[in-house]
Every structure is written in structure tokens, then in C-alpha cells.
Scaffold this active site. Structure first.
Site, mmCIF file in Angstrom:
data_model
loop_
_atom_site.group_PDB
_atom_site.id
_atom_site.type_symbol
_atom_site.label_atom_id
_atom_site.label_comp_id
_atom_site.label_asym_id
_atom_site.label_seq_id
_atom_site.Cartn_x
_atom_site.Cartn_y
_atom_site.Cartn_z
ATOM 1 N N ASP A 23 34.553 43.927 75.077
ATOM 2 C CA ASP A 23 34.913 44.970 74.115
ATOM 3 C C ASP A 23 34.462 44.526 72.731
ATOM 4 O OD1 ASP A 23 36.012 47.245 73.096
ATOM 5 O OD2 ASP A 23 38.085 46.737 73.539
ATOM 6 N N ASP A 24 33.457 45.180 72.173
ATOM 7 C CA ASP A 24 32.881 44.807 70.873
ATOM 8 C C ASP A 24 32.231 43.426 70.932
ATOM 9 O OD1 ASP A 24 33.966 47.158 70.017
ATOM 10 O OD2 ASP A 24 35.330 46.288 68.540
ATOM 11 N N ARG A 66 31.574 53.970 76.474
ATOM 12 C CA ARG A 66 32.106 53.847 77.829
ATOM 13 C C ARG A 66 31.828 55.107 78.636
ATOM 14 N NH1 ARG A 66 36.231 49.569 77.550
ATOM 15 N NH2 ARG A 66 35.908 48.688 75.484
ATOM 16 N N LYS A 115 40.492 47.920 79.859
ATOM 17 C CA LYS A 115 40.449 49.024 78.904
ATOM 18 C C LYS A 115 39.609 50.175 79.450
ATOM 19 C CE LYS A 115 39.195 49.937 74.080
ATOM 20 N NZ LYS A 115 38.743 49.320 72.816
ATOM 21 N N HIS A 117 39.857 53.882 78.162
ATOM 22 C CA HIS A 117 39.452 54.465 76.878
ATOM 23 C C HIS A 117 38.583 55.709 77.014
ATOM 24 C CE1 HIS A 117 39.995 53.953 72.692
ATOM 25 N NE2 HIS A 117 38.835 53.432 72.380
ATOM 26 N N HIS A 173 37.725 42.351 71.042
ATOM 27 C CA HIS A 173 38.018 43.417 70.075
ATOM 28 C C HIS A 173 38.991 42.910 69.007
ATOM 29 C CE1 HIS A 173 39.336 47.330 68.540
ATOM 30 N NE2 HIS A 173 38.346 47.898 69.222
ATOM 31 N N ASP A 265 29.931 47.189 74.891
ATOM 32 C CA ASP A 265 29.889 48.624 74.616
ATOM 33 C C ASP A 265 29.201 48.979 73.306
ATOM 34 O OD1 ASP A 265 31.961 47.469 73.194
ATOM 35 O OD2 ASP A 265 33.423 49.044 73.636
ATOM 36 N N ASN A 266 29.328 48.117 72.300
ATOM 37 C CA ASN A 266 28.735 48.418 70.992
ATOM 38 C C ASN A 266 28.589 47.132 70.194
ATOM 39 O OD1 ASN A 266 31.839 49.928 70.867
ATOM 40 N ND2 ASN A 266 31.514 48.060 69.679
ATOM 41 N N ARG A 274 29.249 47.462 64.688
ATOM 42 C CA ARG A 274 29.832 48.640 65.332
ATOM 43 C C ARG A 274 29.855 49.850 64.388
ATOM 44 N NH1 ARG A 274 35.907 47.809 66.618
ATOM 45 N NH2 ARG A 274 36.032 48.411 64.426
#
Length: 494
Positions: A23-24, A66, A115, A117, A173, A265-266, A274
Site C-alpha cells: 500500500d503506497d 485497486r 485492504k 478499498h 501506508h 498501487d501508486n 502519490r
């Protein structure tokens, strides 16, 4: 095993598919030549993988990314324009056919841990689900002992169907906005100190600010270095979690029949990361390990890949035909991504990637469309007369607060741009990443680059039409589908 969101690990097997994601997450691993951080499990996975050097997300925001991963459709086509949770409340369109739906229809068992989301539930149903919707996201996304137990529970099922497991770590994250008691990145969560809880399988690795590698797009300040050091600790927790997940896969006897994919994801939650469509906001780690394609293990691929390619890749792995359906009216939706399996056999000539962003938080309306073709990146900032928005999570971060304070006090920021330059952007930004890796010199107004500018603009526009982008005529025209031409000028002086 499962597909993980964030810095992603996707695991897939001959009859089975386990993916994992961060995540991130970014390039903070030995696999991507960061010698400052210890990531032995990711490094070991890289030795059994093809390591992609030019992998990109199609959108630099959590829920939209996602949704794009799980549908193969960009955010402007699947409807997840921004974040899914709370007041943001974005959802994919009811008619979207997601990867878990397609797999379930083909008798593949699906699972998600961590997660999620994305929504609505009817579009993203999983047979086995432990996510923020029914559990604490800290427990199912950061507690690697809990994640290990859930993976074991999933793998010990007597179900004989092939499977797809999506392991979506919440690390690394930020959590200063949501759970500040655990530190800027939840780096204290589960470390055994008073009030922090204890994660039995985690051996925390602490880093000093002077040890970290500062990316070129992050200010080199004590505040940013301390922020990165905290991030490194949570990446270490995720790395140990990945090791546990792969260990469970081996214990269950699936190690040699599973395709493993690790990605994110980013971009990382730092300036120009991000929510940005610069390379610094869209470039992602991507490791794909296939037990059936050992010839290229440990090799680096320069072929361009995007997270829109993951749905086609997984469908290809299971020999499931790509979907063709309509979301609105009669126009058929076609996947514009490609299967990445050929890149596991031999190097591919792929050299183009597209990105599309509309929101992050609901208040952050700053639509952008971008194309990277070979070394050139073209970004169209549709809302360019407004300042670039800042999300709540990033705003209270030590890095951004220090940047604000230094700017207001007239002190050196030790950054490669000013805050004014960050907020106010040209409508078109063109960069030659081979000569200008920091994306500092906008070539769009330079007549010497007029031909490449027009080529990329034409390619980007075609992709927008192909994917049904509602913003295809913006900002200086309105889309009227029943008229010809469909883009009707506004004469709004842009």
C-alpha cells in the site's frame, strides 16, 4: 497465494493464483538497488522472478488503482474516480465485470486478505474475505502473524478448485492521519512497547535518518529523512510478511504451481509521488515469478507494463477468455491491457503506458491524462488554472509540514522545485526522461519537440476514445455523443 494491494505481491499458480500487494509502496528494496534497506524476502523473490524496470500504475490513487487492477479498466472507464471510503464514496459502475467475478464464473476460488478499498460488493465479491469491511485493517493489513494465519486458513481448505488469493498489505501506508499514536507510518504498531501491541512474527528493523536513500523528488531534509526511516521500518514488516506468506504457500504444497506477482498501487506518499502522474508518482515495482518460466528468473526487463495488464495476465494464466460486455448502452468494453506472460519467455518490445486520474479525495478534483512512450512522458493537466490539491494524509506528514514551514519562512527547502511550481502547472507537460530523469524541464512549448508532442497527444487521445473517457473533450469542449463532431467547442478562452 493472493493478490496484494499497495506495494503489490501477486501470486499465481498453474492451477492456482496467489497475488500480494503493498500500500503506497515504492522501490525501497534491494531488488531495485536500494542498498540502505533490508528486504531479504523481496530480494529472494526477485531472484525467482522477472524484474520489470518500466512498470506503471494507471492512476496514482488507492481505490482507483485497486479497481483498475481488479477490472483491467482505467478509473474513468470503471467508475472508481476517487477513494471508496467515508465521504468520498466512489464506486465502480454496477455493470463492471471484475476479475473475482470472472474467475468465480470459471470455477476459480477467490480470496482477499487485507485492504480491499473498492466497491460495490456486488462488483467485487470474494469467496474468502478478511478486509476492513469485516475486520480491523491494522490486524488484517499490518499484523503479519494474523495475515499468516489467514493465509494458512485459506490454503488448508478442502476445496479442490484452483485459487486466486489477493494479499493486500496495508504497509507501508501512512497512518498519521488515522492512527497517529502508532507513528507516521504505523511503524510502532505491534513492536511490543507499552500500548503498541505485539506482533510475534515481526522483528522490527529501525533505521537512522542518515541511513536512508532520499529519492530525487523528495526534499533532502532531516524531517523527510526521519519520515523515510519510519517508512523503511514498515516496509521491513511487509517484507517479513511476504516471507511468511510464501512459506505458507510452500507448506501447503503450492510453491511450484503458483504464479507470484508483487507490485504497488501508486507512488509513495511524498511530494511528486502519490496523486501525481509524473514518473515519480506512477512508476511501480513489479516482480512476476512463474514456476513454469524459470529461464528468465533473476533477469531485468525493460518492457513497459502497467497495472491494467494484471487482469489480462491472470485470465491468461487460467486460460480464461477476456470479457466483452457493455456497461452503458450497446458499446462493448474491451480490455486495453495485455498479458505479461510473454515477457516471462523473452524480452518484449512494449514501450507505451497510459495513465488517467480524476480525483483522490472527493475535494481533490484535478483531472490528468498521461502517456509514457519510450523515454518521453506527456501529461495533460485539464484543471491547470487551479492549484494542485493536497490530501489530508499527506498534509499532516512531517515532510510536507516542514516544506510548508520552510517555504513560509523563506528558508532553503532542499527540493528540486518550489511549492509554487508544484501547485501551479502548465496545461501540457512533456519530459524527456532519458535526459531529464527528474522531470524538471517542460519541453511542450519547445518547437523542436513539436512532432513528438503531437504524436503522443494523438496516441493519448485515441486511448481516451477507446476507453470511453467522459473527459475526452475537456477542458475546452463538451462531449455530445449524438452530434458530429462529438467535441463541441466552449470558446472558454483556454
Amino acid at each position: 497465494l493472493g493478490t496484494h494491494r499497495g506495494s503489490g505481491l501477486v501470486l499465481q499458480g498453474s492451477p492456482r493464483t496467489p497475488p500480494a500487494a503493498a500500500d503506497d509502496g515504492g522501490f525501497e528494496s534491494g531488488a531495485y538497488n536500494n542498498s540502505a534497506i533490508q528486504t531479504p524476502n523481496l530480494d529472494a523473490l526477485a531472484r525467482r522472478s522477472v524484474v520489470f524496470q518500466n512498470a506503471f500504475t494507471s492512476v496514482s490513487s488507492c481505490s482507483p488503482s485497486r479497481a483498475s487492477i481488479l477490472t483491467g479498466l482505467p478509473q474513468h472507464q470503471n467508475g472508481m474516480y476517487g477513494l471508496h471510503q467515508d465521504v468520498h464514496h466512489f464506486n465502480s459502475f454496477d455493470g463492471v465485470r471484475s476479475l473475482p467475478q470472472l474467475l468465480s464464473q470459471a470455477r476459480v476460488r477467490t480470496g482477499i486478505i487485507g485492504k480491499k478499498h473498492v466497491g460495490p460488493e456486488a462488483v467485487y465479491p470474494f469467496d474468502f474475505a478478511y478486509t476492513e469491511e469485516n475486520s480491523s485493517v491494522l490486524q488484517v493489513g499490518r499484523n503479519i502473524t494474523r495475515i499468516k494465519a489467514l493465509v494458512r486458513q485459506f490454503l488448508q481448505s478442502q476445496d479442490e478448485r484452483p485459487f486466486f488469493l489477493y494479499v493486500a498489505f496495508h504497509d507501508p501506508h501512512r497512518c498519521g492521519h488515522s492512527q497517529p499514536q502508532y507513528g507516521a507510518f504505523c511503524e510502532k504498531f505491534g513492536n511490543g512497547e507499552s500500548g503498541m501491541g505485539w506482533i510475534p512474527d515481526w522483528k522490527p528493523q529501525l533505521y537512522r535518518p542518515e541511513q536512508v536513500q532520499v529519492p530525487h523528488f523528495v526534499p533532502d531534509t532531516p524531517a523527510a529523512r526521519a519520515d523515510l526511516a519510519a517508512q523503511y521500518t514498515t516496509i521491513g514488516r511487509m517484507d517479513q510478511g511476504i516471507g511468511l506468506v510464501l512459506e505458507e504457500l510452500g507448506h501447503a504444497g503450492f510453491h511450484n504451481s503458483t504464479l507470484v506477482i508483487y507490485t504497488s498501487d501508486n507512488g509513495i506518499p511524498f511530494p511528486s509521488g502519490r496523486t501525481n502522474l509524473y514518473r515519480s508518482g506512477t512508476a511501480e515495482p513489479l516482480l512476476i515469478s512463474s514456476p513454469e518460466h524459470t529461464k528468465r528468473w533473476g533477469q531485468v526487463s525493460q518492457a513497459f507494463a502497467t497495472l491494467l495488464d494484471l487482469t489480462p495476465t491472470i485470465l491468461d494464466w487460467f486460460s480464461i477468455p477476456y470479457p466483452s460486455y457493455s456497461i452503458f448502452g450497446t458499446k462493448r468494453v474491451q480490455l486495453t491491457g495485455k498479458s505479461l506472460l510473454p515477457a516471462l519467455e523473452s524480452e518484449q518490445p512494449w514501450a507505451t503506458a497510459f495513465s488517467s486520474q480524476s480525483h483522490h479525495e472527493v475535494t481533490m478534483y484535478y483531472p490528468m491524462r498521461a502517456i509514457q512512450h519510450q523515454q518521453f512522458r506527456l501529461i495533460h493537466n485539464l484543471n491547470y488554472k487551479m492549484p494542485f490539491p493536497i490530501d489530508q494524509d499527506f498534509y499532516i506528514s512531517p515532510t510536507f509540514q516542514d516544506l510548508l514551514n520552510r517555504t513560509r519562512a523563506g528558508q532553503p527547502t532542499h527540493w528540486n522545485k518550489t511549492l509554487h511550481q508544484y501547485y501551479y502547472r502548465d496545461r501540457w507537460e512533456l519530459f524527456d526522461c532519458s535526459r531529464d530523469p527528474t522531470e524538471s524541464q517542460n519541453l511542450a512549448p519547445d518547437p523542436r519537440y513539436a512532432a513528438i508532442f503531437q504524436l503522443l497527444r494523438t496516441q493519448l487521445l485515441k486511448w481516451q476514445w477507446d476507453t470511453g473517457d467522459p473527459w475526452v473533450c475537456a477542458p475546452d469542449a463538451v462531449l455530445e455523443k449524438k452530434l458530429s463532431p462529438q467535441c463541441r467547442p466552449l470558446h472558454n478562452e483556454l
